[in-house]
Design an enzyme around this catalytic site. Sequence first.
Site, PDB file in Angstrom:
ATOM      1  CE1 TYR A 172      43.678  32.769  39.814  1.00 57.76           C
ATOM      2  CE2 TYR A 172      44.366  32.878  42.108  1.00 57.76           C
ATOM      3  CZ  TYR A 172      44.054  33.511  40.920  1.00 57.76           C
ATOM      4  OH  TYR A 172      44.127  34.876  40.845  1.00 57.76           O
ATOM      5  N   GLY A 190      44.476  40.249  28.951  1.00 54.93           N
ATOM      6  CA  GLY A 190      43.317  40.457  29.821  1.00 54.93           C
ATOM      7  C   GLY A 190      43.183  41.922  30.190  1.00 54.93           C
ATOM      8  CB  SER A 210      47.305  35.101  42.954  1.00 54.49           C
ATOM      9  OG  SER A 210      46.374  35.062  44.013  1.00 54.49           O
ATOM     10  CB  ALA A 214      49.228  24.402  40.706  1.00 54.37           C
ATOM     11  CG  ASN A 266      46.034  41.226  34.096  1.00 54.19           C
ATOM     12  OD1 ASN A 266      46.044  41.311  35.327  1.00 54.19           O
ATOM     13  ND2 ASN A 266      44.911  41.317  33.394  1.00 54.19           N
ATOM     14  CB  SER A 316      38.763  43.844  28.093  1.00 54.25           C
ATOM     15  OG  SER A 316      38.762  42.540  28.635  1.00 54.25           O
ATOM     16  NE  ARG A 317      35.556  41.203  31.547  1.00 55.00           N
ATOM     17  CZ  ARG A 317      35.569  40.156  32.365  1.00 55.00           C
ATOM     18  NH1 ARG A 317      35.240  40.287  33.633  1.00 55.00           N
ATOM     19  NH2 ARG A 317      35.920  38.962  31.929  1.00 55.00           N
TER      20      ARG A 317
HETATM   21  P1  NAP Z   1      38.682  39.834  35.737  1.00 54.69           P
HETATM   22  O1  NAP Z   1      38.093  41.079  36.265  1.00 54.69           O
HETATM   23  O2  NAP Z   1      37.899  38.571  35.742  1.00 54.69           O
HETATM   24  O3  NAP Z   1      39.203  40.128  34.244  1.00 54.69           O
HETATM   25  C1  NAP Z   1      39.813  39.096  33.545  1.00 54.69           C
HETATM   26  C2  NAP Z   1      40.437  39.640  32.271  1.00 54.69           C
HETATM   27  O4  NAP Z   1      41.169  38.555  31.652  1.00 54.69           O
HETATM   28  C3  NAP Z   1      39.414  40.088  31.242  1.00 54.69           C
HETATM   29  O5  NAP Z   1      39.979  41.142  30.514  1.00 54.69           O
HETATM   30  C4  NAP Z   1      39.234  38.850  30.371  1.00 54.69           C
HETATM   31  O6  NAP Z   1      38.837  39.133  29.034  1.00 54.69           O
HETATM   32  C5  NAP Z   1      40.646  38.321  30.363  1.00 54.69           C
HETATM   33  N1  NAP Z   1      40.748  36.885  30.084  1.00 54.69           N
HETATM   34  C6  NAP Z   1      40.268  35.860  30.816  1.00 54.69           C
HETATM   35  N2  NAP Z   1      40.560  34.687  30.217  1.00 54.69           N
HETATM   36  C7  NAP Z   1      41.229  35.001  29.081  1.00 54.69           C
HETATM   37  C8  NAP Z   1      41.766  34.252  28.027  1.00 54.69           C
HETATM   38  N3  NAP Z   1      41.713  32.910  28.020  1.00 54.69           N
HETATM   39  N4  NAP Z   1      42.370  34.903  27.004  1.00 54.69           N
HETATM   40  C9  NAP Z   1      42.440  36.261  26.986  1.00 54.69           C
HETATM   41  N5  NAP Z   1      41.946  37.031  27.968  1.00 54.69           N
HETATM   42  C10 NAP Z   1      41.340  36.405  28.993  1.00 54.69           C
HETATM   43  O7  NAP Z   1      40.042  39.466  36.514  1.00 54.69           O
HETATM   44  P2  NAP Z   1      40.976  40.372  37.452  1.00 54.69           P
HETATM   45  O8  NAP Z   1      40.471  40.275  38.840  1.00 54.69           O
HETATM   46  O9  NAP Z   1      41.204  41.699  36.831  1.00 54.69           O
HETATM   47  O10 NAP Z   1      42.320  39.499  37.402  1.00 54.69           O
HETATM   48  C11 NAP Z   1      43.424  39.852  36.584  1.00 54.69           C
HETATM   49  C12 NAP Z   1      44.623  39.026  37.033  1.00 54.69           C
HETATM   50  O11 NAP Z   1      44.884  39.290  38.411  1.00 54.69           O
HETATM   51  C13 NAP Z   1      44.409  37.515  36.915  1.00 54.69           C
HETATM   52  O12 NAP Z   1      45.597  36.886  36.494  1.00 54.69           O
HETATM   53  C14 NAP Z   1      44.091  37.108  38.340  1.00 54.69           C
HETATM   54  O13 NAP Z   1      44.431  35.761  38.565  1.00 54.69           O
HETATM   55  C15 NAP Z   1      44.954  38.069  39.120  1.00 54.69           C
HETATM   56  N6  NAP Z   1      44.521  38.277  40.495  1.00 54.69           N
HETATM   57  C16 NAP Z   1      43.311  38.852  40.771  1.00 54.69           C
HETATM   58  C17 NAP Z   1      42.950  39.048  42.102  1.00 54.69           C
HETATM   59  C18 NAP Z   1      41.647  39.692  42.503  1.00 54.69           C
HETATM   60  O14 NAP Z   1      41.365  39.714  43.710  1.00 54.69           O
HETATM   61  N7  NAP Z   1      40.850  40.209  41.590  1.00 54.69           N
HETATM   62  C19 NAP Z   1      43.823  38.632  43.124  1.00 54.69           C
HETATM   63  C20 NAP Z   1      45.019  38.050  42.798  1.00 54.69           C
HETATM   64  C21 NAP Z   1      45.375  37.896  41.479  1.00 54.69           C
HETATM   65  P3  NAP Z   1      37.257  39.307  28.619  1.00 54.69           P
HETATM   66  O15 NAP Z   1      36.855  40.680  29.116  1.00 54.69           O
HETATM   67  O16 NAP Z   1      37.238  39.207  27.137  1.00 54.69           O
HETATM   68  O17 NAP Z   1      36.512  38.210  29.302  1.00 54.69           O
END
Ligand code: NAP
Length: 242
Positions: free
Chosen positions: A153, A8, A140, A155, A88, A10-11
């Site tokens: 999530y 993950g 998280s 779990a 991630n 890319s973003r």
């Molecule tokens: P995000 O902005 O939605 O980005 C998600 C990333 O994961 C993207 O690069 C996406 O790829 C990739 N992805 C999603 N499903 C995938 C799959 N099945 N296979 C391969 N890649 C996949 O999310 P984020 O906020 O950066 O979150 C990153 C991590 O931090 C996650 O594990 C999330 O649970 C955790 N987290 C986030 C927060 C928060 O507040 N943002 C808080 C706690 C924990 P594409 O670009 O191709 O879609």
Amino acid sequence: MKFALVTGGSRGIGKAISIRLAEMGYNILLNYQSNTEQAEITKALIEEKQVKAELLGFDVSSKKEIEEVLGNWIDAHNEDYIEVLVNNAGVRKDNLLMFMTDEEWHSVIDTSLNGFFYITRLVIKGMLVKKYGRIVNVVSLSGLKGLPSQTNYSASKAAIIGATKALAQEVGRRGVTVNAVAPGFINTDMTKDLNEKDFKSLIPVNRFGTPEEVAHTVGFLASPEASYITAQVISVNGGLYS
Ligand code: NAP
């Protein structure tokens, strides 16, 4: 050549982690699912740090895709070695448990937990042979505290915390550390449906965090200097929960 694999990447948080690890001198294997345009943008930012970046598109919830794409990459790169793995990739599909569909349950568990298992099982062999490696799992606050509408999530993230502690005990003697980073509310696409103004008064530092603040913590845990830190969960949450 030494690589760091970021799922993950890319973003959002994964993008910031990839750039941080590139600044630390790692060549980056950047996994993403479908957003090739964003992956290419992140790849270019990594290359500005004078390291290599390779895109590896596969769905982390698919054992078949992981074995085909990542397995083939490992088989074809005998001279290269993935020294750092950051699990991630994750998704949110919130719903009250009584209304939660099978799809909402399984897709969140499969992406976080099954992705962790199938990818780590492939990558850890090289680390054990080299007697050095760093694994950082992005979990998280929800996996520590539990949050309503997030039984799926919470779990999945709590399960990875358990797996982090178990795996750390299996591989510590071989120079491999395994830790988890637990972000609170971070400004990314995943939280764009949440209004920061509604939540910030709950957070001691009075704001959402940035992906870069998470990335610096991951970067430290991935560094040689963090060699005596393993089986830990480090919160990056502005003091929201401790
Ligand atoms: P995000 O902005 O939605 O980005 C998600 C990333 O994961 C993207 O690069 C996406 O790829 C990739 N992805 C999603 N499903 C995938 C799959 N099945 N296979 C391969 N890649 C996949 O999310 P984020 O906020 O950066 O979150 C990153 C991590 O931090 C996650 O594990 C999330 O649970 C955790 N987290 C986030 C927060 C928060 O507040 N943002 C808080 C706690 C924990 P594409 O670009 O191709 O879609």
